[in-house]
Scaffold this motif. Structure first.
Motif, mmCIF file in Angstrom:
data_model
loop_
_atom_site.group_PDB
_atom_site.id
_atom_site.type_symbol
_atom_site.label_atom_id
_atom_site.label_comp_id
_atom_site.label_asym_id
_atom_site.label_seq_id
_atom_site.Cartn_x
_atom_site.Cartn_y
_atom_site.Cartn_z
ATOM 1 N N ALA A 281 4.705 2.378 1.770
ATOM 2 C CA ALA A 281 5.829 2.793 0.924
ATOM 3 C C ALA A 281 6.342 4.163 1.339
ATOM 4 N N ARG A 282 5.375 5.090 1.606
ATOM 5 C CA ARG A 282 5.819 6.423 2.038
ATOM 6 C C ARG A 282 6.552 6.358 3.377
ATOM 7 N N ASP B 270 0.849 -1.195 0.000
ATOM 8 C CA ASP B 270 0.000 0.000 0.000
ATOM 9 C C ASP B 270 0.883 1.242 0.000
ATOM 10 N N PRO B 271 0.363 2.348 -0.553
ATOM 11 C CA PRO B 271 1.144 3.581 -0.647
ATOM 12 C C PRO B 271 1.594 4.115 0.704
#
Length: 360
Positions: A197-198, A193-194
């Protein structure tokens, strides 16, 4: 009364006391400016005992029933005595004269030409002084060569220690930080999921910023940028501030004299000495205050004083024996100073702090 240095002490190897008296009269008549003190011996035992004292020269008769110049020269060689021996005789053949000179006599004079004896004595004494000076210079040159050889070996050791310290810094700090960055960047790529990742990317960014800080710190420890941009005083002040403030040390940096427009070749050595002294103070000194003073001297010379009010140490114990973890910093400072031809002194004792003074 002649001055003290005009007195010539002569050892006369002569079996006839009257001849010794004639020698003294001839010397006084030929050279009245000097005072000649003559002591007579006539056998090997008395000669060897007399050599316990120093004489300016030895006057030795050639023909004696119980002694000879050859026996006297053998005793001088055995004792490694530098006293020059001059043969004094009534008559001597050319072959005998050459032979006695080859055996070590410095010169010879016949008793009918004693007027030339002061000049001969002066010459052999001058030769003795020159030989002593040459031997002294040879010893000094040999000692200097030994010091240079030891210093060269210590230079190699110092370079190896520097490389080891840099290697450890790169491996233990910067290498681990970069490894962590790579791990988090790979995790960001694999994140489902983003948000995850962030999160991994943000951690990698923080670690990258930390790596930049570590590179700057390592670069500063090798050669501060302020040294070339702002000068030695500013570079020393920054070096002290970077180490003293985190440790809670009060500090003072001052200077005397006119700082040159461009840092001299000793400036980087001064910064490294300050850094090493601060490291020792922070790690071991238990100090509350440190003072650093720079003094700019004529001819590009530089004076450095670093004083703390810590617990001090026993210098003879710490600097004895081989280089180890307990004294590598102090030996490093000594080596740095010697390699640029300077002098470093450390004054300390348990409970009385440390005063480090260097002249570069």
């Amino acid at each position: 009364m002649p001055p003290e240095d005009s007195t010539i002490h002569l050892l006369c190897v002569e079996d006839n006391p009257d001849d010794v008296e004639l020698l003294g009269l001839a010397l006084e008549r030929s050279d009245p400016r000097r005072r000649y003190v003559l002591e007579r011996v006539d056998d090997s035992t008395a000669f060897a005992m007399a050599l316990e004292r120093d004489f300016d020269a030895i006057l030795c008769d050639f023909n004696m029933p119980r002694f000879s110049p050859y026996a006297a020269l053998q005793i001088l060689v055995a004792r490694r005595s530098p006293i020059p021996l001059v043969v004094v005789t009534r008559a001597i053949g050319e072959e005998a004269a050459v032979h006695v000179l080859r055996c070590g006599a410095r010169d010879y004079v016949t008793k009918d030409r004693l007027g030339t004896l002061p000049q001969i004595i002066e010459r052999v004494m001058g030769e003795r002084r020159r030989a002593a000076d040459q031997e002294r210079m040879s010893r000094e040159l040999e000692a200097a060569y030994r010091r240079l050889k030891r210093l060269s070996a210590r230079l190699v050791q110092a370079q190896e220690r520097e490389r080891l310290l840099i290697s450890r810094e790169l491996h233990d700090h910067l290498g681990q930080t970069l490894t962590g960055m790579v791990i988090h960047l790979h995790a960001a790529q694999r994140a489902a999921d983003p948000a995850s990742a962030r999160r991994h990317t943000a951690v990698a960014m923080d670690m990258a910023q930390g790596a930049v800080t570590q590179v700057k710190t390592l670069s500063f420890s090798l050669r501060p940028a302020q040294l070339d941009l702002l000068g030695l005083v500013a570079a020393v002040h920054t070096a002290v501030q970077r180490m003293a403030e985190p440790a809670g040390l009060a500090f003072s940096v001052s200077s005397r004299g006119q700082e040159p427009g461009e840092p001299g070749e000793n400036a980087s050595v001064a910064v490294r000495l300050v850094q090493e002294a601060l490291t020792n103070t922070v790690r071991h000194g238990q100090a509350s205050r440190i003072l650093v003073r720079l003094r700019f001297l004529p001819d590009g010379r530089l004076g450095l004083l670093v004083v703390d009010d810590g617990v001090g140490f026993d210098k003879s114990v710490v600097l004895s024996g081989q280089t180890g973890e307990h004294n590598v910093g102090l030996y490093g400072m000594i080596e740095r100073t010697e390699l640029v031809g300077g002098r470093l002194s450390i004054r300390t004792r348990p409970g009385r702090g440390v005063a480090l003074r260097a002249l570069l």
